[in-house]
Design a protein around this motif. Structure first.
Motif, PDB file in Angstrom:
ATOM      1  N   GLY A  26       0.796  -1.220   0.000  1.00  0.00           N
ATOM      2  CA  GLY A  26       0.000   0.000   0.000  1.00  0.00           C
ATOM      3  C   GLY A  26       0.833   1.277   0.000  1.00  0.00           C
ATOM      4  O   GLY A  26       0.281   2.375   0.008  1.00  0.00           O
ATOM      5  N   VAL A  27       2.151   1.130  -0.020  1.00  0.00           N
ATOM      6  CA  VAL A  27       3.008   2.325  -0.024  1.00  0.00           C
ATOM      7  C   VAL A  27       3.029   2.927  -1.428  1.00  0.00           C
ATOM      8  O   VAL A  27       3.460   2.275  -2.378  1.00  0.00           O
ATOM      9  CB  VAL A  27       4.457   1.984   0.409  1.00  0.00           C
ATOM     10  CG1 VAL A  27       5.351   3.221   0.286  1.00  0.00           C
ATOM     11  CG2 VAL A  27       4.467   1.448   1.834  1.00  0.00           C
ATOM     12  N   THR A  33       7.940  13.021  -4.885  1.00  0.00           N
ATOM     13  CA  THR A  33       8.684  12.668  -3.664  1.00  0.00           C
ATOM     14  C   THR A  33      10.173  12.490  -3.960  1.00  0.00           C
ATOM     15  O   THR A  33      11.024  13.085  -3.285  1.00  0.00           O
ATOM     16  CB  THR A  33       8.117  11.385  -3.016  1.00  0.00           C
ATOM     17  OG1 THR A  33       6.751  11.612  -2.662  1.00  0.00           O
ATOM     18  CG2 THR A  33       8.887  11.012  -1.763  1.00  0.00           C
ATOM     19  N   ILE A  34      10.498  11.691  -4.967  1.00  0.00           N
ATOM     20  CA  ILE A  34      11.905  11.383  -5.221  1.00  0.00           C
ATOM     21  C   ILE A  34      12.697  12.618  -5.671  1.00  0.00           C
ATOM     22  O   ILE A  34      13.716  12.944  -5.046  1.00  0.00           O
ATOM     23  CB  ILE A  34      12.036  10.177  -6.173  1.00  0.00           C
ATOM     24  CG1 ILE A  34      11.736   8.921  -5.351  1.00  0.00           C
ATOM     25  CG2 ILE A  34      13.422  10.111  -6.822  1.00  0.00           C
ATOM     26  CD1 ILE A  34      11.698   7.633  -6.095  1.00  0.00           C
ATOM     27  N   PRO A  35      12.254  13.341  -6.704  1.00  0.00           N
ATOM     28  CA  PRO A  35      13.045  14.524  -7.087  1.00  0.00           C
ATOM     29  C   PRO A  35      13.158  15.558  -5.966  1.00  0.00           C
ATOM     30  O   PRO A  35      14.206  16.206  -5.825  1.00  0.00           O
ATOM     31  CB  PRO A  35      12.296  15.089  -8.303  1.00  0.00           C
ATOM     32  CG  PRO A  35      11.003  14.367  -8.373  1.00  0.00           C
ATOM     33  CD  PRO A  35      11.157  13.082  -7.634  1.00  0.00           C
ATOM     34  N   ASP A  75      12.882   1.099   0.154  1.00  0.00           N
ATOM     35  CA  ASP A  75      13.232   0.454  -1.122  1.00  0.00           C
ATOM     36  C   ASP A  75      12.780   1.302  -2.310  1.00  0.00           C
ATOM     37  O   ASP A  75      13.507   1.455  -3.282  1.00  0.00           O
ATOM     38  CB  ASP A  75      12.597  -0.933  -1.220  1.00  0.00           C
ATOM     39  CG  ASP A  75      13.252  -1.933  -0.273  1.00  0.00           C
ATOM     40  OD1 ASP A  75      14.333  -1.611   0.276  1.00  0.00           O
ATOM     41  OD2 ASP A  75      12.678  -3.016  -0.069  1.00  0.00           O
ATOM     42  N   LEU A  76      11.553   1.824  -2.230  1.00  0.00           N
ATOM     43  CA  LEU A  76      11.045   2.651  -3.340  1.00  0.00           C
ATOM     44  C   LEU A  76      11.895   3.907  -3.500  1.00  0.00           C
ATOM     45  O   LEU A  76      12.204   4.327  -4.615  1.00  0.00           O
ATOM     46  CB  LEU A  76       9.584   3.045  -3.102  1.00  0.00           C
ATOM     47  CG  LEU A  76       8.552   1.928  -3.247  1.00  0.00           C
ATOM     48  CD1 LEU A  76       7.156   2.434  -2.860  1.00  0.00           C
ATOM     49  CD2 LEU A  76       8.529   1.376  -4.670  1.00  0.00           C
ATOM     50  N   GLU A  79      15.254   2.999  -5.105  1.00  0.00           N
ATOM     51  CA  GLU A  79      15.140   2.836  -6.563  1.00  0.00           C
ATOM     52  C   GLU A  79      15.306   4.174  -7.273  1.00  0.00           C
ATOM     53  O   GLU A  79      15.768   4.230  -8.405  1.00  0.00           O
ATOM     54  CB  GLU A  79      13.777   2.236  -6.943  1.00  0.00           C
ATOM     55  CG  GLU A  79      13.674   0.746  -6.677  1.00  0.00           C
ATOM     56  CD  GLU A  79      12.245   0.235  -6.859  1.00  0.00           C
ATOM     57  OE1 GLU A  79      11.441   0.899  -7.558  1.00  0.00           O
ATOM     58  OE2 GLU A  79      11.929  -0.832  -6.280  1.00  0.00           O
ATOM     59  N   GLY A  80      14.906   5.236  -6.600  1.00  0.00           N
ATOM     60  CA  GLY A  80      15.042   6.568  -7.180  1.00  0.00           C
ATOM     61  C   GLY A  80      16.331   7.267  -6.764  1.00  0.00           C
ATOM     62  O   GLY A  80      16.511   8.448  -7.028  1.00  0.00           O
ATOM     63  N   GLY A  81      17.189   6.535  -6.045  1.00  0.00           N
ATOM     64  CA  GLY A  81      18.474   7.104  -5.658  1.00  0.00           C
ATOM     65  C   GLY A  81      18.414   7.993  -4.425  1.00  0.00           C
ATOM     66  O   GLY A  81      19.284   8.828  -4.207  1.00  0.00           O
ATOM     67  N   VAL A  82      17.381   7.789  -3.595  1.00  0.00           N
ATOM     68  CA  VAL A  82      17.230   8.616  -2.393  1.00  0.00           C
ATOM     69  C   VAL A  82      17.408   7.751  -1.148  1.00  0.00           C
ATOM     70  O   VAL A  82      16.840   6.660  -1.054  1.00  0.00           O
ATOM     71  CB  VAL A  82      15.832   9.276  -2.355  1.00  0.00           C
ATOM     72  CG1 VAL A  82      15.575   9.913  -0.998  1.00  0.00           C
ATOM     73  CG2 VAL A  82      15.687  10.292  -3.467  1.00  0.00           C
ATOM     74  N   LYS A  83      18.198   8.266  -0.199  1.00  0.00           N
ATOM     75  CA  LYS A  83      18.385   7.534   1.050  1.00  0.00           C
ATOM     76  C   LYS A  83      18.048   8.427   2.239  1.00  0.00           C
ATOM     77  O   LYS A  83      18.574   9.517   2.370  1.00  0.00           O
ATOM     78  CB  LYS A  83      19.844   7.078   1.156  1.00  0.00           C
ATOM     79  CG  LYS A  83      20.042   6.099   2.265  1.00  0.00           C
ATOM     80  CD  LYS A  83      21.492   5.641   2.368  1.00  0.00           C
ATOM     81  CE  LYS A  83      21.695   4.687   3.540  1.00  0.00           C
ATOM     82  NZ  LYS A  83      21.059   5.098   4.792  1.00  0.00           N
TER      83      LYS A  83
END
Ligand SMILES: [Zn+2]
Length: 176
Positions: A26-27, A33-35, A75-76, A79-83
């Motif tokens: 459900g996430v 969000t990522i950019p 994890d999502l 995948e977008g290069g965000v930690k």
């Protein structure tokens, strides 16, 4: 050296608010969000989630299920290069009178034990008044986003606290 941090609420701020989400499937991230997080990280901010998860105290889900949802979010983002630097969650309900359920300070104070954070140059970003007050009570800056619960909360905002309608605008405001 002390660092500035952006403390993010989770549900309704970084991802859709699914009301006591216990299923990792459900996430769902918002489109920006990522950019937005990338931009904030590149500007040198720590990024930490501080989240009320009273679904545990209410018996709707377990700590293990919460960890799985947080792992899915992690994890999502990866995948977008965000930690993210850390997650801090309060499992309690109001009646527990804990010191960590926002707007109480416990989650941010815990983060300050683990990281060398300059609160004055840090931000709290969330879609609820209780997020905003958590930050203001500790002397951070705050920005309300109207992506989740936000539109109902705008009228309760203390004077001078900005509100925007997307995380992209939050990133612009913080990184200006
Ligand atoms: Zn708590």
């Amino acid at each position: 050296m002390k660092r500035s941090c952006v403390f993010f609420d989770r549900d309704g701020t970084l991802m859709e608010d699914r009301n006591y989400l216990s299923d990792p499937d459900g996430v769902v991230l918002f489109n920006d969000t990522i950019p937005s997080l990338k931009k904030i990280a590149e500007a040198g901010f720590l990024m930490i989630i501080v989240s009320n998860q009273s679904g545990i105290g209410r018996g709707y889900f377990t700590e293990v299920e919460l960890s799985k949802v947080n792992k899915r979010l992690e994890d999502l983002l990866a995948e977008g290069g965000v930690k993210l630097d850390a997650f801090y969650c309060c499992p309690h309900i109001d009646e527990d009178c804990c010191d960590c359920r926002k707007p109480k300070s416990g989650l941010i104070l815990k983060a300050c034990e683990d990281f060398d954070i300059d609160l004055k140059s840090s931000y709290v970003v969330g879609d609820k008044i209780r997020d905003i007050m958590t930050g203001l009570n500790l002397g951070t800056k705050a920005i309300l986003v109207t992506t989740g619960y936000g539109t109902h909360e705008v009228e309760k905002l203390p004077e001078g606290v900005p509100f925007v309608n997307s995380l992209a605008e939050v990133a612009n405001m913080i990184c200006k």
